[in-house]
Design a protein around this motif. Sequence first.
Motif, PDB file in Angstrom:
ATOM      1  N   LEU A 181      37.650  39.217  35.959  1.00 38.95           N
ATOM      2  CA  LEU A 181      37.690  38.601  37.280  1.00 38.95           C
ATOM      3  C   LEU A 181      36.517  37.643  37.469  1.00 38.95           C
ATOM      4  O   LEU A 181      36.668  36.557  38.032  1.00 38.95           O
ATOM      5  N   ARG A 182      35.349  38.048  36.971  1.00 35.35           N
ATOM      6  CA  ARG A 182      34.177  37.178  37.061  1.00 35.35           C
ATOM      7  C   ARG A 182      34.398  35.902  36.255  1.00 35.35           C
ATOM      8  O   ARG A 182      34.028  34.804  36.688  1.00 35.35           O
ATOM      9  N   ALA A 183      35.011  36.038  35.081  1.00 33.21           N
ATOM     10  CA  ALA A 183      35.279  34.870  34.235  1.00 33.21           C
ATOM     11  C   ALA A 183      36.256  33.922  34.922  1.00 33.21           C
ATOM     12  O   ALA A 183      36.089  32.697  34.873  1.00 33.21           O
ATOM     13  N   VAL A 184      37.292  34.482  35.559  1.00 32.93           N
ATOM     14  CA  VAL A 184      38.260  33.652  36.277  1.00 32.93           C
ATOM     15  C   VAL A 184      37.562  32.886  37.398  1.00 32.93           C
ATOM     16  O   VAL A 184      37.701  31.659  37.523  1.00 32.93           O
ATOM     17  N   ALA A 185      36.799  33.593  38.217  1.00 34.03           N
ATOM     18  CA  ALA A 185      36.123  32.956  39.342  1.00 34.03           C
ATOM     19  C   ALA A 185      35.113  31.917  38.877  1.00 34.03           C
ATOM     20  O   ALA A 185      34.979  30.836  39.480  1.00 34.03           O
ATOM     21  N   HIS A 186      34.416  32.208  37.785  1.00 33.86           N
ATOM     22  CA  HIS A 186      33.418  31.251  37.295  1.00 33.86           C
ATOM     23  C   HIS A 186      34.071  29.984  36.794  1.00 33.86           C
ATOM     24  O   HIS A 186      33.589  28.869  37.035  1.00 33.86           O
ATOM     25  N   ARG A 187      35.196  30.123  36.072  1.00 29.25           N
ATOM     26  CA  ARG A 187      35.892  28.941  35.578  1.00 29.25           C
ATOM     27  C   ARG A 187      36.447  28.103  36.719  1.00 29.25           C
ATOM     28  O   ARG A 187      36.460  26.878  36.669  1.00 29.25           O
ATOM     29  N   VAL A 188      36.927  28.769  37.762  1.00 28.94           N
ATOM     30  CA  VAL A 188      37.467  28.049  38.909  1.00 28.94           C
ATOM     31  C   VAL A 188      36.354  27.361  39.697  1.00 28.94           C
ATOM     32  O   VAL A 188      36.476  26.203  40.107  1.00 28.94           O
ATOM     33  N   LEU A 189      35.228  28.045  39.885  1.00 35.18           N
ATOM     34  CA  LEU A 189      34.178  27.563  40.776  1.00 35.18           C
ATOM     35  C   LEU A 189      33.010  26.887  40.062  1.00 35.18           C
ATOM     36  O   LEU A 189      32.290  26.105  40.664  1.00 35.18           O
ATOM     37  N   GLY A 190      32.785  27.234  38.779  1.00 35.33           N
ATOM     38  CA  GLY A 190      31.679  26.626  38.051  1.00 35.33           C
ATOM     39  C   GLY A 190      30.319  27.112  38.467  1.00 35.33           C
ATOM     40  O   GLY A 190      29.305  26.484  38.165  1.00 35.33           O
ATOM     41  N   SER A 191      30.262  28.252  39.153  1.00 32.86           N
ATOM     42  CA  SER A 191      28.979  28.791  39.635  1.00 32.86           C
ATOM     43  C   SER A 191      28.957  30.296  39.411  1.00 32.86           C
ATOM     44  O   SER A 191      29.855  31.013  39.874  1.00 32.86           O
ATOM     45  N   HIS A 192      27.922  30.785  38.725  1.00 32.51           N
ATOM     46  CA  HIS A 192      27.811  32.219  38.467  1.00 32.51           C
ATOM     47  C   HIS A 192      27.610  32.999  39.768  1.00 32.51           C
ATOM     48  O   HIS A 192      28.202  34.053  39.968  1.00 32.51           O
ATOM     49  N   SER A 193      26.760  32.474  40.646  1.00 33.18           N
ATOM     50  CA  SER A 193      26.486  33.206  41.888  1.00 33.18           C
ATOM     51  C   SER A 193      27.719  33.258  42.778  1.00 33.18           C
ATOM     52  O   SER A 193      28.022  34.291  43.387  1.00 33.18           O
ATOM     53  N   ASP A 194      28.452  32.139  42.869  1.00 35.47           N
ATOM     54  CA  ASP A 194      29.688  32.134  43.654  1.00 35.47           C
ATOM     55  C   ASP A 194      30.718  33.088  43.059  1.00 35.47           C
ATOM     56  O   ASP A 194      31.436  33.771  43.794  1.00 35.47           O
ATOM     57  N   ALA A 195      30.783  33.124  41.723  1.00 38.77           N
ATOM     58  CA  ALA A 195      31.733  34.021  41.066  1.00 38.77           C
ATOM     59  C   ALA A 195      31.402  35.475  41.382  1.00 38.77           C
ATOM     60  O   ALA A 195      32.301  36.290  41.658  1.00 38.77           O
ATOM     61  N   GLU A 196      30.125  35.816  41.355  1.00 40.03           N
ATOM     62  CA  GLU A 196      29.713  37.182  41.692  1.00 40.03           C
ATOM     63  C   GLU A 196      30.100  37.520  43.129  1.00 40.03           C
ATOM     64  O   GLU A 196      30.571  38.627  43.419  1.00 40.03           O
ATOM     65  N   ASP A 197      29.899  36.563  44.033  1.00 42.94           N
ATOM     66  CA  ASP A 197      30.252  36.791  45.436  1.00 42.94           C
ATOM     67  C   ASP A 197      31.752  37.016  45.598  1.00 42.94           C
ATOM     68  O   ASP A 197      32.181  37.868  46.385  1.00 42.94           O
ATOM     69  N   VAL A 198      32.542  36.240  44.869  1.00 45.68           N
ATOM     70  CA  VAL A 198      34.004  36.366  44.955  1.00 45.68           C
ATOM     71  C   VAL A 198      34.452  37.733  44.457  1.00 45.68           C
ATOM     72  O   VAL A 198      35.291  38.397  45.079  1.00 45.68           O
ATOM     73  N   VAL A 199      33.900  38.165  43.333  1.00 48.17           N
ATOM     74  CA  VAL A 199      34.282  39.461  42.775  1.00 48.17           C
ATOM     75  C   VAL A 199      33.866  40.592  43.724  1.00 48.17           C
ATOM     76  O   VAL A 199      34.611  41.562  43.923  1.00 48.17           O
ATOM     77  N   GLN A 200      32.698  40.473  44.326  1.00 49.47           N
ATOM     78  CA  GLN A 200      32.249  41.489  45.278  1.00 49.47           C
ATOM     79  C   GLN A 200      33.176  41.544  46.493  1.00 49.47           C
ATOM     80  O   GLN A 200      33.509  42.627  46.999  1.00 49.47           O
ATOM     81  N   GLU A 201      33.600  40.375  46.971  1.00 48.80           N
ATOM     82  CA  GLU A 201      34.526  40.331  48.098  1.00 48.80           C
ATOM     83  C   GLU A 201      35.866  40.958  47.721  1.00 48.80           C
ATOM     84  O   GLU A 201      36.495  41.655  48.541  1.00 48.80           O
ATOM     85  N   ALA A 202      36.301  40.723  46.469  1.00 48.23           N
ATOM     86  CA  ALA A 202      37.554  41.328  46.002  1.00 48.23           C
ATOM     87  C   ALA A 202      37.447  42.855  46.004  1.00 48.23           C
ATOM     88  O   ALA A 202      38.395  43.566  46.376  1.00 48.23           O
ATOM     89  N   TRP A 203      36.284  43.356  45.600  1.00 45.55           N
ATOM     90  CA  TRP A 203      36.059  44.812  45.614  1.00 45.55           C
ATOM     91  C   TRP A 203      36.109  45.356  47.040  1.00 45.55           C
ATOM     92  O   TRP A 203      36.709  46.397  47.309  1.00 45.55           O
ATOM     93  N   LEU A 204      35.495  44.642  47.989  1.00 41.31           N
ATOM     94  CA  LEU A 204      35.509  45.085  49.382  1.00 41.31           C
ATOM     95  C   LEU A 204      36.930  45.129  49.932  1.00 41.31           C
ATOM     96  O   LEU A 204      37.307  46.056  50.663  1.00 41.31           O
TER      97      LEU A 204
END
Length: 283
Positions: A16-39
Amino acid sequence: MSETVAEAFEAQRDRLRAVAHRVLGSHSDAEDVVQEAWLRLSRQDAATIDNLDGWLTTVVGRISLDVLRARRARPEAPYDEVVVTVAEGPEEDVALADSVGLALLVVLESLGPGERLAFVLHDLFAVPFEEIARILGKSTAAAKMLASRARRKVRTPPASLSSGRSQREVVQAFLTAARDGDFEELLRVLDPEVRLTVDTPDGVVVVLGATNVAAGARFGAASAGRKVLVGGLPGVVAWRPDGSPLSVVAFTVVDGRIARIAAVADPVKLASMALPEPPGGSR
């Protein structure tokens, strides 16, 4: 939330982190997206989810799409993640080799949110178009069309990226021509469809086409700069006489010509970047 579901999520976290990072190009944004998915998963009745992997991909895709759309309204790059290093020694060739993936991210920035999501999910992660269509809220045919349109824009395969030595030579030729005001030489080293983006205090300015970029190239040539690697791409950082940073510029070289130039001239953004010290002095 049961331990079984939590374990299943952890098993999917890296993907999931890899998907978000490829879409967004930002490690921090990808982490935030994955955390939101968990919530969101923690608030969901797990019994209602038939396919957890697919559900999580859909959620991550939708959150990432929202982030992309927000960026379009207010363009902003994660400059604190960009590593700027002095371009010296054999490490430079390694970093330039890594710029293949970074150049793809640069190209992805030119896509619309729907195009980028459809291309990344289908072409890089083999997500079915039916699932992508649900994420986008469009028909399957429309999702296929977005991916096809994106594919045409990402028309330069990584193999056509120039070697490290070639990239340095092309960038040096550009800098020399800019310094000398050699308009014809500037046109020779610039791709006809070159895209220049400049992040200024008043917002992002975009200049398209070799003629327009060449016409303004001498503006950035007035100050002496130091060769650096910007996120693995060849670049230049310049300072004001008082030692404060003036600008950081990164170049993407494709087929022996400069295809993209990204410049940061916003003092706030520059302050967030870890820059090398100016030659012969401290900042």
